[in-house]
Design an enzyme around this catalytic site. Structure first.
Site, short mmCIF file in Angstrom:
data_model
loop_
_atom_site.label_atom_id
_atom_site.label_comp_id
_atom_site.label_asym_id
_atom_site.label_seq_id
_atom_site.Cartn_x
_atom_site.Cartn_y
_atom_site.Cartn_z
N ARG A 1 1.44 1.54 -5.92
CA ARG A 1 1.58 0.57 -4.84
C ARG A 1 0.25 -0.10 -4.47
O ARG A 1 0.22 -1.02 -3.66
CB ARG A 1 2.14 1.26 -3.59
CG ARG A 1 3.50 1.88 -3.80
CD ARG A 1 3.95 2.60 -2.55
NE ARG A 1 4.17 1.68 -1.46
CZ ARG A 1 5.28 1.00 -1.25
NH1 ARG A 1 6.30 1.14 -2.07
NH2 ARG A 1 5.39 0.19 -0.23
N LYS B 1 -0.77 -5.85 -19.77
CA LYS B 1 -0.54 -6.46 -18.46
C LYS B 1 -1.63 -7.46 -18.09
O LYS B 1 -1.36 -8.47 -17.49
CB LYS B 1 -0.43 -5.36 -17.39
CG LYS B 1 0.09 -5.86 -16.06
CD LYS B 1 1.55 -6.22 -16.12
CE LYS B 1 1.99 -7.02 -14.92
NZ LYS B 1 3.15 -7.87 -15.21
N TRP C 1 -3.77 -1.70 -1.28
CA TRP C 1 -3.69 -2.91 -2.09
C TRP C 1 -3.99 -4.03 -1.10
O TRP C 1 -3.15 -4.41 -0.29
CB TRP C 1 -2.28 -3.04 -2.67
CG TRP C 1 -2.16 -4.13 -3.65
CD1 TRP C 1 -2.65 -4.16 -4.93
CD2 TRP C 1 -1.49 -5.38 -3.45
NE1 TRP C 1 -2.32 -5.34 -5.52
CE2 TRP C 1 -1.61 -6.11 -4.64
CE3 TRP C 1 -0.79 -5.95 -2.39
CZ2 TRP C 1 -1.08 -7.37 -4.80
CZ3 TRP C 1 -0.26 -7.21 -2.54
CH2 TRP C 1 -0.40 -7.91 -3.74
N LYS D 1 10.69 -14.68 -22.08
CA LYS D 1 11.14 -13.34 -21.63
C LYS D 1 11.92 -12.66 -22.74
O LYS D 1 11.72 -11.49 -23.03
CB LYS D 1 12.05 -13.44 -20.41
CG LYS D 1 11.48 -13.52 -19.04
CD LYS D 1 10.60 -12.44 -18.54
CE LYS D 1 9.19 -12.55 -19.00
NZ LYS D 1 8.22 -13.12 -18.15
N GLU E 1 10.52 -20.32 -20.04
CA GLU E 1 10.34 -18.95 -19.54
C GLU E 1 11.47 -18.04 -20.04
O GLU E 1 11.23 -16.89 -20.40
CB GLU E 1 10.28 -18.96 -18.00
CG GLU E 1 10.16 -17.61 -17.33
CD GLU E 1 8.92 -16.81 -17.71
OE1 GLU E 1 8.01 -17.35 -18.37
OE2 GLU E 1 8.86 -15.62 -17.36
N ASN F 1 1.00 0.15 6.08
CA ASN F 1 1.40 -0.67 4.93
C ASN F 1 2.15 -1.87 5.51
O ASN F 1 3.12 -1.69 6.25
CB ASN F 1 2.29 0.18 4.01
CG ASN F 1 3.08 -0.66 3.01
OD1 ASN F 1 4.19 -0.31 2.64
ND2 ASN F 1 2.51 -1.75 2.57
N GLY F 2 1.71 -3.09 5.15
CA GLY F 2 2.38 -4.28 5.66
C GLY F 2 1.36 -5.32 6.06
O GLY F 2 0.18 -5.22 5.71
N HIS G 1 15.16 -34.55 -32.33
CA HIS G 1 13.99 -34.89 -33.13
C HIS G 1 13.57 -33.72 -34.04
O HIS G 1 12.47 -33.70 -34.56
CB HIS G 1 12.84 -35.30 -32.23
CG HIS G 1 13.17 -36.49 -31.38
ND1 HIS G 1 13.30 -37.76 -31.89
CD2 HIS G 1 13.50 -36.59 -30.07
CE1 HIS G 1 13.65 -38.60 -30.93
NE2 HIS G 1 13.79 -37.90 -29.80
N CYS H 1 0.86 -1.17 0.00
CA CYS H 1 0.00 0.00 0.00
C CYS H 1 0.90 1.22 0.00
O CYS H 1 2.10 1.12 0.22
CB CYS H 1 -0.87 0.06 1.25
SG CYS H 1 -1.81 -1.44 1.55
N GLU I 1 9.63 -11.64 -25.79
CA GLU I 1 8.59 -10.62 -25.58
C GLU I 1 9.16 -9.22 -25.35
O GLU I 1 8.51 -8.23 -25.69
CB GLU I 1 7.62 -11.01 -24.46
CG GLU I 1 8.20 -10.93 -23.08
CD GLU I 1 7.20 -11.30 -22.00
OE1 GLU I 1 6.03 -10.96 -22.14
OE2 GLU I 1 7.61 -11.91 -21.01
C1 F6R Z 1 4.82 -12.79 -19.83
C2 F6R Z 1 3.51 -12.44 -19.29
C3 F6R Z 1 2.34 -13.14 -19.82
C4 F6R Z 1 1.39 -13.50 -18.67
C5 F6R Z 1 0.08 -14.08 -19.24
C6 F6R Z 1 -0.82 -14.55 -18.13
O1 F6R Z 1 5.83 -12.04 -19.23
O2 F6R Z 1 3.40 -11.60 -18.45
O3 F6R Z 1 2.68 -14.27 -20.56
O4 F6R Z 1 2.03 -14.42 -17.86
O5 F6R Z 1 -0.56 -13.10 -19.99
O6 F6R Z 1 -1.17 -13.49 -17.30
P1 F6R Z 1 -1.82 -13.75 -15.89
O7 F6R Z 1 -0.80 -14.40 -15.03
O8 F6R Z 1 -2.21 -12.39 -15.41
O9 F6R Z 1 -3.00 -14.65 -16.12
#
Ligand code: F6R
Length: 608
Positions: A27, A603, A74, A485, A481, A100-101, A504, A2, A488
């Site tokens: 936050r 996001k 939050w 990373k 992963e 906050n905490g 293969h 928060c 993307e």
């Molecule tokens: C990659 C990334 C995306 C999310 C995916 C699922 O860095 O952020 O691949 O992992 O869109 O998102 P959530 O976890 O919010 O369902």
């Protein structure tokens, strides 16, 4: 996480506090509130929702006063609502507090306080603090706060005011940030420097276990044990935007470096050195866990990779068959789930449309559904039967980093919880695993300290057009992963693949221009992975590995080694993934990419 603010000075505090909260909205933003002290009275305004809701309410009631505190929330304990929004007030209406905490022992404290006649108005852990201060108040707010905080376990940054001492603001911290800004005849308190940068660049940074008494004459810092503290004034040299990133260049980098905290906060209160695993959130009785026939994990992207890791540990520790599926596939494949199946949705945002559709399908078929998410009050929390919150704090960078390691930490807790109910691990095995899990935050810090080496390697290869990532067993989700990373945020073509599958097909891709990144931490398949490295080397590839410290064999074979500390094979992914996040980050930066907002991505993906 928060955001909290406080003000004492010669101006009307309301606009100053609102402006500070705006800077702290990153936050948390599920509710917000202010307490303004004026003419011996405290006026409280609180609203559910974003800060605009609070601003609207403040316009109507127009509270004014030269002392005040504010909060943007939050949620951790208690849903987002006006009742749970801060500031919280004591029974007498004299004392107001923002926090906050997480107060871990709030339940016991609340029972104790209620038995002595205190009335609670919220579902939060925070409210116990204000009632404790009320009990300890004998005309000295700082002393009452000091006495009260002695009773508290967990993390806190608090700011508190009292109408009987209208010229005092008290602030204290432990494991949550807090700074005091020094103006001319005015003082500011905030969770983070950006909240006060519009007013001053001179700050006192409080350390853990310190309490500050702020009044018109200055700031007096002492420890919670009442030892005086002499703190040097810190002059902020960076601008507001950089400060919001805590001095880091990008949110993504800041969030990568926040991973030890994300893991610690997610484990906090849920796993103890005595092997106590607390997970009431699962909403399953021991009998129901014993009767489970199957677990299904549904997730997308990075969360799917957490699920792949989760499958391996639940199968290993709790001896339950687990399938991990991509949500958009799961929902249309007429999945074989029924009332003996536990479906776990892993989604940091809690809003991913495919994952939500997946769990609806599972529920329709009678399965029990649990969510692992980072966002309190998100859609998945309303649809699942049980919710396991990760405590990574808001993630601003679009690429998931700290939320992934928090999901992994959550899955360790869950796997141990299931294993205990199903009696599939001996006490000795359990103790060994728990001890290692509890060391993860510290080991993560060690991995991060190698960032310069990883940056150096990124400098060598950032101009390449293709990368291959290989892993086996626990290393496979890490390789997948690492590739995700890199692609993307740097827009480089990167493919993740099981190392054993290479021959293969994917081996045809290998030539001197394709760096191959191999996850080669120790474990059951270590020798096999070593052979795979030999195979790609024989075809002229440059080999970058993630390997354990002291692994001479891998060091001899590889062109570059990103070292991680040795831990149990099943915990290794949470460490091994971090160098690959950093590698992707540095490569993308060197290519001039916007790492926080990569093209075409969002996001939370709320569309199918
Ligand atoms: C990659 C990334 C995306 C999310 C995916 C699922 O860095 O952020 O691949 O992992 O869109 O998102 P959530 O976890 O919010 O369902």
């Amino acid at each position: 996480m928060c955001g909290i603010v406080g003000y004492i000075g010669n101006k009307n505090s309301t606009p100053i506090l609102l402006e500070g909260l705006k800077k702290l909205e990153y936050r948390g933003y599920d509710s917000a509130g202010l307490a303004i002290l004026s003419d011996g009275e405290i006026s409280i305004v609180r609203r559910k929702g974003h800060l605009e809701e609070l601003e609207r309410a403040v316009k109507e009631s127009n509270p004014e006063g030269w002392v005040g505190i504010g909060h943007t929330r939050w949620a951790t304990h208690g849903r987002p609502s006006e009742m749970n929004a801060h500031p919280h007030i004591d029974c007498t209406g004299r004392i107001a507090l923002v926090h906050n905490g997480i107060i871990e022992n709030f339940f016991g404290l609340r029972e104790e306080l209620e038995s002595r006649g205190h009335t609670f108005h919220s579902e939060t852990d925070t409210e116990v603090l204000v009632h404790l201060i009320e009990e300890n108040y004998r005309g000295d707010l700082a002393e009452a706060a000091r006495q009260s905080l002695k009773r508290v376990e967990g993390s806190f940054a608090i700011v508190v005011i009292c109408k009987d001492e209208p010229d005092v603001v008290v602030a204290a911290r432990k494991d949550s940030p807090l700074v005091v800004g020094l103006g001319k005849g005015e003082y500011f308190v905030a969770s983070d420097i950006p909240a006060i940068l519009g007013h001053t660049r001179d700050v006192l940074i409080l350390k853990d276990g310190e309490i500050a008494k702020v009044n018109q004459d200055g700031v007096k810092i002492t420890t919670l044990g009442n030892q005086p503290v002499d703190r040097e004034v810190f002059r902020v040299k960076w601008g507001a935007e950089a400060a919001e990133k805590g001095g880091y260049e990008d949110f993504m980098l800041k969030e990568i470096f926040e991973q030890p905290v994300a893991i610690r906060e997610t484990l906090r209160g849920r796993i103890g050195a005595d092997c106590r695993i607390s997970l009431d959130e699962v909403a399953l009785t021991e009998e129901e866990i014993k009767n489970l026939k199957k677990v299904f994990m549904v997730a997308c992207g990075t969360s799917y990779h957490a699920g792949l890791m989760g499958k391996r540990i639940i199968e290993k520790w709790a001896r339950l068959p687990v399938e991990t599926d991509i949500s958009s596939e799961f929902r249309y494949q007429d999945p074989l789930v029924d009332s003996d199946t536990l479906v776990i949705a892993i989604t940091q945002s809690g809003e991913t449309a495919d994952t939500l559709a997946g769990i609806r399908e599972a529920k329709r078929k009678g399965a029990r559904v649990m969510a692992i998410t980072n966002v309190v009050g998100s859609s998945v929390t309303r649809e699942a039967d049980g919710v396991f919150y990760t405590h990574a704090g808001p993630e601003i960078g679009v690429a998931a980093t700290k939320t992934l390691v928090a999901q992994m930490a959550a899955l360790y807790v869950l796997a141990l919880y299931l294993a205990r109910a199903r009696e599939t691990l001996s006490l000795e095995e359990m103790e060994k695993i728990v001890a290692e899990v509890l060391r993860l935050p510290e080991l993560t810090e060690k991995v991060l300290s190698n960032h310069a080496e990883i940056e150096g390697c990124a400098r060598k290869y950032h101009a390449r057009s293709n990368f291959l990532f290989l892993g086996r067993g626990m290393g496979l989700p890490v390789a997948l992963e690492g590739a995700l990373k890199l692609k993307e945020i740097s827009y480089i073509h990167a493919e993740g693949c099981p190392a054993g599958e290479m021959k293969h097909g994917p081996i045809a891709l290998i030539d001197g221009d394709v760096p191959v990144v191999v996850v080669a931490t120790r474990g059951q398949v270590h020798e096999k992975v070593t052979s795979n490295i030999q195979e790609v080397r024989a075809r002229g590839a440059t080999v970058i590995t993630v390997a354990n410290e002291g692994d001479e064999e891998i060091a001899k074979l590889a062109d570059h080694v990103f070292c991680v500390p040795e831990t149990s094979e099943f915990l290794s992914p949470i460490l091994a993934v971090i160098p690959l996040q950093l590698f992707a980050y540095y490569v993308a930066k060197l290519r001039g990419c916007n790492v926080d907002q990569p093209r075409n991505l969002a996001k939370s993906v709320t569309v199918e």
